[in-house]
Design a protein around this motif. Structure first.
Motif, PDB file in Angstrom:
ATOM      1  N   HIS A 310     -29.709  38.013  38.809  1.00 35.82           N
ATOM      2  CA  HIS A 310     -29.967  36.637  38.392  1.00 35.82           C
ATOM      3  C   HIS A 310     -28.791  35.711  38.663  1.00 35.82           C
ATOM      4  O   HIS A 310     -28.776  34.569  38.205  1.00 35.82           O
ATOM      5  CB  HIS A 310     -30.336  36.600  36.905  1.00 35.82           C
ATOM      6  CG  HIS A 310     -31.691  37.158  36.602  1.00 35.82           C
ATOM      7  ND1 HIS A 310     -31.939  38.511  36.553  1.00 35.82           N
ATOM      8  CD2 HIS A 310     -32.882  36.543  36.381  1.00 35.82           C
ATOM      9  CE1 HIS A 310     -33.224  38.702  36.282  1.00 35.82           C
ATOM     10  NE2 HIS A 310     -33.809  37.541  36.188  1.00 35.82           N
ATOM     11  N   GLY A 311     -27.796  36.209  39.388  1.00 39.04           N
ATOM     12  CA  GLY A 311     -26.661  35.374  39.745  1.00 39.04           C
ATOM     13  C   GLY A 311     -25.822  34.955  38.554  1.00 39.04           C
ATOM     14  O   GLY A 311     -25.215  33.877  38.569  1.00 39.04           O
ATOM     15  N   GLN A 312     -25.796  35.804  37.523  1.00 36.82           N
ATOM     16  CA  GLN A 312     -25.058  35.477  36.301  1.00 36.82           C
ATOM     17  C   GLN A 312     -23.886  36.427  36.100  1.00 36.82           C
ATOM     18  O   GLN A 312     -23.887  37.563  36.582  1.00 36.82           O
ATOM     19  CB  GLN A 312     -25.999  35.570  35.092  1.00 36.82           C
ATOM     20  CG  GLN A 312     -27.152  34.595  35.109  1.00 36.82           C
ATOM     21  CD  GLN A 312     -26.684  33.169  34.951  1.00 36.82           C
ATOM     22  OE1 GLN A 312     -26.092  32.812  33.933  1.00 36.82           O
ATOM     23  NE2 GLN A 312     -26.923  32.359  35.969  1.00 36.82           N
ATOM     24  N   SER A 313     -22.890  35.963  35.339  1.00 39.50           N
ATOM     25  CA  SER A 313     -21.776  36.816  34.981  1.00 39.50           C
ATOM     26  C   SER A 313     -22.256  37.872  33.992  1.00 39.50           C
ATOM     27  O   SER A 313     -23.050  37.589  33.081  1.00 39.50           O
ATOM     28  CB  SER A 313     -20.657  35.991  34.343  1.00 39.50           C
ATOM     29  OG  SER A 313     -19.686  36.835  33.740  1.00 39.50           O
ATOM     30  N   SER A 314     -21.791  39.080  34.180  1.00 39.06           N
ATOM     31  CA  SER A 314     -22.196  40.165  33.276  1.00 39.06           C
ATOM     32  C   SER A 314     -21.281  40.270  32.062  1.00 39.06           C
ATOM     33  O   SER A 314     -21.528  41.100  31.183  1.00 39.06           O
ATOM     34  CB  SER A 314     -22.198  41.496  34.031  1.00 39.06           C
ATOM     35  OG  SER A 314     -20.884  41.799  34.501  1.00 39.06           O
ATOM     36  N   ARG A 315     -20.261  39.434  31.988  1.00 41.14           N
ATOM     37  CA  ARG A 315     -19.266  39.592  30.931  1.00 41.14           C
ATOM     38  C   ARG A 315     -19.890  39.516  29.530  1.00 41.14           C
ATOM     39  O   ARG A 315     -19.630  40.351  28.675  1.00 41.14           O
ATOM     40  CB  ARG A 315     -18.185  38.521  31.071  1.00 41.14           C
ATOM     41  CG  ARG A 315     -17.053  38.653  30.057  1.00 41.14           C
ATOM     42  CD  ARG A 315     -15.989  37.605  30.313  1.00 41.14           C
ATOM     43  NE  ARG A 315     -15.473  37.704  31.679  1.00 41.14           N
ATOM     44  CZ  ARG A 315     -14.651  36.819  32.226  1.00 41.14           C
ATOM     45  NH1 ARG A 315     -14.249  35.759  31.524  1.00 41.14           N
ATOM     46  NH2 ARG A 315     -14.216  36.975  33.465  1.00 41.14           N
ATOM     47  N   ALA A 316     -20.746  38.509  29.308  1.00 38.80           N
ATOM     48  CA  ALA A 316     -21.307  38.319  27.973  1.00 38.80           C
ATOM     49  C   ALA A 316     -22.226  39.477  27.582  1.00 38.80           C
ATOM     50  O   ALA A 316     -22.135  40.005  26.462  1.00 38.80           O
ATOM     51  CB  ALA A 316     -22.072  36.999  27.903  1.00 38.80           C
ATOM     52  N   VAL A 317     -23.102  39.892  28.487  1.00 41.35           N
ATOM     53  CA  VAL A 317     -24.045  40.948  28.122  1.00 41.35           C
ATOM     54  C   VAL A 317     -23.359  42.300  27.997  1.00 41.35           C
ATOM     55  O   VAL A 317     -23.770  43.142  27.197  1.00 41.35           O
ATOM     56  CB  VAL A 317     -25.224  41.029  29.127  1.00 41.35           C
ATOM     57  CG1 VAL A 317     -26.191  39.895  28.898  1.00 41.35           C
ATOM     58  CG2 VAL A 317     -24.746  41.048  30.559  1.00 41.35           C
ATOM     59  N   ILE A 318     -22.307  42.518  28.778  1.00 43.78           N
ATOM     60  CA  ILE A 318     -21.539  43.751  28.599  1.00 43.78           C
ATOM     61  C   ILE A 318     -20.884  43.754  27.218  1.00 43.78           C
ATOM     62  O   ILE A 318     -20.834  44.774  26.532  1.00 43.78           O
ATOM     63  CB  ILE A 318     -20.485  43.904  29.720  1.00 43.78           C
ATOM     64  CG1 ILE A 318     -21.193  44.199  31.045  1.00 43.78           C
ATOM     65  CG2 ILE A 318     -19.500  45.021  29.384  1.00 43.78           C
ATOM     66  CD1 ILE A 318     -20.263  44.243  32.240  1.00 43.78           C
ATOM     67  N   GLY A 319     -20.403  42.571  26.795  1.00 46.33           N
ATOM     68  CA  GLY A 319     -19.825  42.460  25.456  1.00 46.33           C
ATOM     69  C   GLY A 319     -20.845  42.751  24.369  1.00 46.33           C
ATOM     70  O   GLY A 319     -20.517  43.327  23.321  1.00 46.33           O
ATOM     71  N   ASP A 320     -22.126  42.387  24.612  1.00 45.59           N
ATOM     72  CA  ASP A 320     -23.176  42.649  23.626  1.00 45.59           C
ATOM     73  C   ASP A 320     -23.399  44.138  23.412  1.00 45.59           C
ATOM     74  O   ASP A 320     -23.953  44.546  22.382  1.00 45.59           O
ATOM     75  CB  ASP A 320     -24.497  41.999  24.071  1.00 45.59           C
ATOM     76  CG  ASP A 320     -24.454  40.482  23.975  1.00 45.59           C
ATOM     77  OD1 ASP A 320     -23.622  39.967  23.205  1.00 45.59           O
ATOM     78  OD2 ASP A 320     -25.244  39.820  24.666  1.00 45.59           O
ATOM     79  N   MET A 321     -23.005  44.945  24.380  1.00 45.13           N
ATOM     80  CA  MET A 321     -23.188  46.394  24.235  1.00 45.13           C
ATOM     81  C   MET A 321     -22.400  46.952  23.059  1.00 45.13           C
ATOM     82  O   MET A 321     -22.730  48.021  22.539  1.00 45.13           O
ATOM     83  CB  MET A 321     -22.790  47.106  25.530  1.00 45.13           C
ATOM     84  CG  MET A 321     -23.733  46.836  26.695  1.00 45.13           C
ATOM     85  SD  MET A 321     -23.172  47.585  28.255  1.00 45.13           S
ATOM     86  CE  MET A 321     -23.222  49.336  27.836  1.00 45.13           C
ATOM     87  N   ASP A 322     -21.355  46.218  22.615  1.00 49.95           N
ATOM     88  CA  ASP A 322     -20.590  46.679  21.449  1.00 49.95           C
ATOM     89  C   ASP A 322     -21.471  46.775  20.204  1.00 49.95           C
ATOM     90  O   ASP A 322     -21.181  47.549  19.290  1.00 49.95           O
ATOM     91  CB  ASP A 322     -19.422  45.725  21.176  1.00 49.95           C
ATOM     92  CG  ASP A 322     -18.381  45.757  22.286  1.00 49.95           C
ATOM     93  OD1 ASP A 322     -18.359  46.752  23.039  1.00 49.95           O
ATOM     94  OD2 ASP A 322     -17.604  44.795  22.412  1.00 49.95           O
ATOM     95  N   ARG A 323     -22.559  45.961  20.167  1.00 48.88           N
ATOM     96  CA  ARG A 323     -23.452  45.974  19.011  1.00 48.88           C
ATOM     97  C   ARG A 323     -24.269  47.262  18.927  1.00 48.88           C
ATOM     98  O   ARG A 323     -24.946  47.504  17.924  1.00 48.88           O
ATOM     99  CB  ARG A 323     -24.401  44.778  19.072  1.00 48.88           C
ATOM    100  CG  ARG A 323     -23.712  43.422  19.115  1.00 48.88           C
ATOM    101  CD  ARG A 323     -24.736  42.306  19.212  1.00 48.88           C
ATOM    102  NE  ARG A 323     -24.110  41.002  19.401  1.00 48.88           N
ATOM    103  CZ  ARG A 323     -24.777  39.877  19.604  1.00 48.88           C
ATOM    104  NH1 ARG A 323     -26.099  39.915  19.659  1.00 48.88           N
ATOM    105  NH2 ARG A 323     -24.146  38.731  19.769  1.00 48.88           N
TER     106      ARG A 323
END
Length: 372
Positions: A310-323
Motif C-alpha cells: 500500500h506504499g505505506q511505512s511499516s513503522r507504525a504497524v510494526i510498533g502495534d505488534m507490541d500489543r
C-alpha cells in the motif's frame, strides 16, 4: 411497502445507469426481505437484472424470517434465481426465545427449509447466537443438536451485542439476565467444539461451514474475504448497497444510505442518490483494513509486506505488534520478525488479536460491541 419498493426501483435504475462493472453476487438482507409479496420480489429481481450486468452464475442469496415464509415464497425465490437462504434462528430454546421476543419453534424452521428444498433452493445458512438473556450451556448444546438435524451448509454463531442506546427494540430485553463475560466465553467455546465435532470447519471467529461448501474451500485456498456481510467467498472488492440504511464499500470509501425509511422514500422518489453519510478511507486506513482482513481470513500476515503493498511505512504497524505480547505469552499468537500468525488455539480470539492494529478502536468501544 408499494411506495418503498417504487422508490427502491428508482434508486436501482439511477445507480445501475452509473455502473458498468459486472455484478458477481446479489444479497437481499438487512432485515426480512420476505416481508415483500412473492409477486413484488419477482418484480424487484427483474428490475435488478434490467439495470445491472449480473453474471449468469451469480449467487442470489436472501435473509429470511421463517415466521413469514410460505411455499409460494419459496417458489418465487427459486423462479428469481435464488440459490441460498440465510435463516435467522438465534436459538431453539423456547424460554430464551420468549425473552428476546422471537418465538419460532424448530418445526417452523424445518418446514421453511423443506419448502425451499422442494422449490429447488439447495443451500442454507443458519444464524445462531450465544450470550442471550438467560441462556445456558444446556441451551447452546440443545440448540446445536437441533440445528444439526436441519443439515445447514453454514452456521454463524454470533455473540449477542446488547446496544439499547442504538437499537431501541433491545430495551425490552432484561439486561440483568444477560450472561457475564465468563459465561459468554464458555458458551462460545462449547459451540465451537460441538460444531467442529459435527464436521464443520471453523471460518474466521464466528462462521462454520461444511468442507464441501464454497466458504470452506475459500478458507482453504486463501481467497476468503471479509466485508460488511461477514466472511465471504465473494472476491469482489466493491459492495453496492441499495435501499434504506444499506452500506456500500469501495476501496476508498464507506457509504451508508439514508436510514429513515420515510426520508429515503421521499429522496429516492425525487431522483436523489441516497448516500447520507460516509467515511473517506486514507491510505493508512486501507493498509490497516487489508492487514486486519488478511489476519482474520488466513490467520497469518506479514505487516511489513502489507505496508509495502500500500506504499505505506511499516513503522507504525510494526510498533502495534507490541500489543500482542500477552497473546504470545499465552500461546495464542506467534510473532517472527514482522509476521504474525494466530495459533490453532488462538483462532477463536482472532478478532481480539486483529484489534491490536485498529487505531480507531478506542474511540468506538464506548458505543459498539466488543469481543470477549
Amino acid at each position: 411497502m408499494d411506495s418503498y419498493l417504487a422508490a427502491l426501483e428508482g434508486e436501482i435504475a439511477r445507480v445501475g445507469s452509473m455502473l458498468r462493472a459486472p455484478v458477481g453476487s446479489v444479497h437481499f438482507g438487512g432485515g426480512s426481505p420476505n416481508a415483500m409479496s412473492p409477486t413484488a420480489f419477482l418484480a424487484l429481481s427483474a428490475t435488478l437484472r434490467r439495470h445491472f450486468a449480473i453474471a449468469a452464475d451469480a449467487e442470489w442469496a436472501v435473509e429470511i424470517d421463517p415466521r413469514h415464509f410460505t411455499q409460494e415464497t419459496a417458489q418465487s425465490y427459486a423462479a428469481a434465481g435464488v440459490s441460498r437462504l440465510s435463516i435467522g434462528a438465534q436459538t431453539f430454546s423456547p424460554q430464551v426465545q420468549a425473552r428476546i421476543g422471537r418465538l419460532q419453534p424448530w418445526r417452523q424452521i424445518a418446514q421453511t427449509m423443506a419448502d425451499a428444498r422442494r422449490a429447488g433452493i439447495a443451500r442454507f445458512n443458519l444464524d445462531l447466537m450465544y450470550g442471550l438473556p438467560g441462556q445456558t450451556l444446556d441451551d447452546i448444546a440443545a440448540t446445536l443438536s437441533a440445528a444439526f438435524l436441519l443439515a445447514p451448509d453454514r452456521v454463524a454463531m454470533f455473540g449477542y451485542a446488547h446496544m439499547p442506546q442504538l437499537l431501541p427494540r433491545q430495551r425490552r430485553i432484561d439486561d440483568t439476565l444477560l450472561p457475564d463475560a465468563e459465561a459468554r466465553f464458555w458458551q462460545s467455546a462449547l459451540a465451537h467444539d460441538l460444531l467442529i465435532g459435527a464436521g464443520f470447519e471453523a471460518i474466521g471467529f464466528d462462521h462454520f461451514a461444511r468442507a464441501e461448501d464454497s466458504l470452506a474451500r475459500a478458507a482453504r485456498d486463501g481467497t476468503l474475504r471479509r466485508n460488511f456481510q461477514g466472511f465471504t467467498d465473494d472476491r469482489a472488492t466493491t459492495l453496492i448497497g441499495l435501499g434504506a440504511s444499506a452500506i456500500s464499500q469501495f476501496d476508498g470509501l464507506f457509504l451508508q444510505n439514508e436510514k429513515h425509511v420515510g426520508s429515503y422514500r421521499v429522496g429516492a422518489a425525487n431522483g436523489l442518490l441516497m448516500g447520507s453519510r460516509g467515511l473517506l478511507r486514507t491510505p493508512e486506513d486501507r493498509m490497516r483494513g487489508a492487514l486486519i482482513e488478511r489476519l482474520l481470513c488466513t490467520g497469518r500476515v506479514d505487516v511489513a509486506e502489507v505496508a509495502a503493498e500500500h506504499g505505506q511505512s511499516s513503522r507504525a504497524v510494526i510498533g502495534d505488534m507490541d500489543r500482542l505480547a500477552e497473546f504470545a505469552e499465552r500461546g495464542l499468537v506467534l510473532t517472527r520478525g514482522t509476521t504474525v500468525t494466530i495459533s490453532p488455539v488462538g483462532r477463536p480470539y482472532a478478532r481480539l488479536v486483529a484489534s491490536a492494529f485498529d487505531t480507531a478502536l478506542q474511540a468506538r468501544e464506548a458505543r459498539f460491541s466488543t469481543a470477549v
